[in-house]
Scaffold this motif. Structure first.
Motif, PDB file in Angstrom:
ATOM      1  N   ILE A 167      27.134  18.138 -36.592  1.00  0.00           N
ATOM      2  CA  ILE A 167      26.736  16.910 -37.779  1.00  0.00           C
ATOM      3  C   ILE A 167      26.761  17.666 -39.075  1.00  0.00           C
ATOM      4  O   ILE A 167      27.221  17.157 -39.992  1.00  0.00           O
ATOM      5  N   ILE A 168      26.244  19.059 -39.061  1.00  0.00           N
ATOM      6  CA  ILE A 168      26.041  19.773 -40.233  1.00  0.00           C
ATOM      7  C   ILE A 168      27.790  19.857 -40.880  1.00  0.00           C
ATOM      8  O   ILE A 168      27.905  19.552 -42.069  1.00  0.00           O
ATOM      9  N   ASN A 169      28.688  20.212 -40.046  1.00  0.00           N
ATOM     10  CA  ASN A 169      30.223  20.294 -40.376  1.00  0.00           C
ATOM     11  C   ASN A 169      30.517  18.686 -41.018  1.00  0.00           C
ATOM     12  O   ASN A 169      31.250  18.723 -42.016  1.00  0.00           O
ATOM     13  N   SER A 180      28.947  18.006 -44.513  1.00  0.00           N
ATOM     14  CA  SER A 180      29.927  18.832 -45.543  1.00  0.00           C
ATOM     15  C   SER A 180      31.177  18.356 -45.494  1.00  0.00           C
ATOM     16  O   SER A 180      31.649  18.233 -46.798  1.00  0.00           O
ATOM     17  N   LYS A 181      31.880  17.793 -44.510  1.00  0.00           N
ATOM     18  CA  LYS A 181      33.173  16.972 -44.901  1.00  0.00           C
ATOM     19  C   LYS A 181      33.265  15.885 -45.530  1.00  0.00           C
ATOM     20  O   LYS A 181      34.156  15.442 -46.320  1.00  0.00           O
ATOM     21  N   SER A 182      31.895  15.086 -45.489  1.00  0.00           N
ATOM     22  CA  SER A 182      31.709  14.156 -46.260  1.00  0.00           C
ATOM     23  C   SER A 182      31.429  14.239 -47.531  1.00  0.00           C
ATOM     24  O   SER A 182      31.311  13.081 -48.332  1.00  0.00           O
ATOM     25  N   THR A 220      22.797  32.425 -39.699  1.00  0.00           N
ATOM     26  CA  THR A 220      23.447  32.664 -40.829  1.00  0.00           C
ATOM     27  C   THR A 220      23.223  31.288 -41.718  1.00  0.00           C
ATOM     28  O   THR A 220      23.503  30.088 -41.269  1.00  0.00           O
ATOM     29  N   GLN A 221      23.028  31.426 -43.122  1.00  0.00           N
ATOM     30  CA  GLN A 221      22.797  30.239 -43.843  1.00  0.00           C
ATOM     31  C   GLN A 221      24.264  29.718 -44.270  1.00  0.00           C
ATOM     32  O   GLN A 221      24.921  30.403 -44.876  1.00  0.00           O
ATOM     33  N   GLY A 222      24.626  28.375 -44.031  1.00  0.00           N
ATOM     34  CA  GLY A 222      25.752  27.751 -44.288  1.00  0.00           C
ATOM     35  C   GLY A 222      25.733  27.536 -45.824  1.00  0.00           C
ATOM     36  O   GLY A 222      24.930  27.550 -46.628  1.00  0.00           O
TER      37      GLY A 222
END
Length: 317
Positions: free
Chosen positions: A194-196, A199-201, A129-131
């Motif tokens: 890393i994707i997370n 997103s967090k940064s 799924t696309q985030g």
């Protein structure tokens, strides 16, 4: 590359700009990717066990999903071509390796197809799924910082160790490098977490579209893909690229580093403030250069190797 360019005329516009296909649905948007591993092109019995091959077949696909911004792996379908001589134990170990990777990263085996051929082939189609973050090769912009999630060249180094192509004198006192390289070749680890962190940064007013790809075809090709699809010039600082602490010096090893392939690190670009914030919270991300206006190309600064050229780019053929 020329083959893909010609095939592209039979597809919708920009379909080949990224490895993954994007399908927009009412609820969850899908990312779909297909990768092949072909005997004598990507593997032999001497270079990799069927257990590791199963792991690698899955993670190579998942890396492409991740580099498009996938936030959940749904599963995979498997196309399997076997020779008449293939034993059940080989197939069993292959599928055990496939399940090991799926247990770690998510997803199920959703079926597939089998056939006979002159060379063994594993073709996997992965679904995810696309985030929220939309990662594509064509979203990089001038003035953005180019980042990588890790070091390169290890997988190629590991492959050539398996093939006995590296002399023993090059390996003196490098047992850690040898083991890390063999792990990189046999058990690559896609950068899902890393994707997370990206997103967090991110601050609320910053964009959701990010220029990104993985280095399955080598660091140089990954940067060139971003520059070509985003229509800008990449400037890389050789002194900033992260290297293994036991990495050898010299022209041969520079070519391993830039052109080796199958490293599955992420290469992406962010505005300066976002890049700085990310590097503060994630020490496995490194700044290696920046994009500027200009024709798609790569300029490497501070490279002492005057005979360096792009003729050794990874090729599936």
């Amino acid at each position: 590359r020329e083959l893909i360019r010609r095939i592209a005329q039979f597809m919708p516009k920009d379909q080949t700009s990224d490895d993954c296909a994007f399908i927009k649905l009412k609820k969850n948007n899908l990312l779909i990717n297909t990768d092949l591993l072909v005997e004598k092109t990507h593997f032999t019995n001497e270079t990799i066990s069927p257990l590791d091959l199963g792991w690698k077949a899955v993670t190579a696909n998942l890396s492409d999903l991740i580099s498009s911004g996938c936030d959940e792996i749904i599963g995979i379908k498997i196309g399997l071509v076997l020779t008449r001589e293939t034993e059940w134990s080989w197939v069993k170990n292959l599928y055990e390796g496939i399940n090991l990777a799926l247990c770690k990263y998510g997803g199920l085996i959703l079926g597939g197809d089998c056939s006979r051929g002159s060379e063994r082939t594993i073709a996997i189609t992965a679904f995810g799924t696309q985030g929220e973050l939309i990662l594509r090769r064509y979203f990089s912009s001038p003035q953005e910082i180019i980042l990588t999630t890790g070091i390169h060249g290890l997988s190629k180094f590991g492959f050539d160790i398996k093939k006995n192509k590296i002399s023993k004198k090059d390996l003196l006192n490098k047992s850690i490098l040898i083991q890390d390289s063999l792990n990189a070749f046999c058990r690559p680890k896609p950068k899902f977490k890393i994707i997370n962190k990206i997103s967090k940064s991110r601050r609320s007013n910053q964009k959701l579209e990010i220029g990104c790809t993985d280095s399955s075809d080598g660091l140089y090709q990954a940067i060139l893909d971003l520059a070509t699809e985003s229509k800008c010039k990449a400037v890389i600082d050789y002194n900033k690229i992260p290297k293994h602490k036991f990495w050898p010096d010299g022209q041969e090893w520079d070519e391993y580093y830039f052109f080796g392939g199958e490293d599955y690190e992420l290469i992406f670009s962010l505005p300066r403030s976002w890049a700085d914030h990310l590097m503060k919270i994630e020490d496995s991300v490194f700044e290696i250069g920046y994009f500027e206006k200009g024709e798609p190309a790569i300029q490497i600064d501070n490279l002492q190797n005057k005979s360096f050229s792009a003729k050794s780019i990874f090729s599936h053929f």
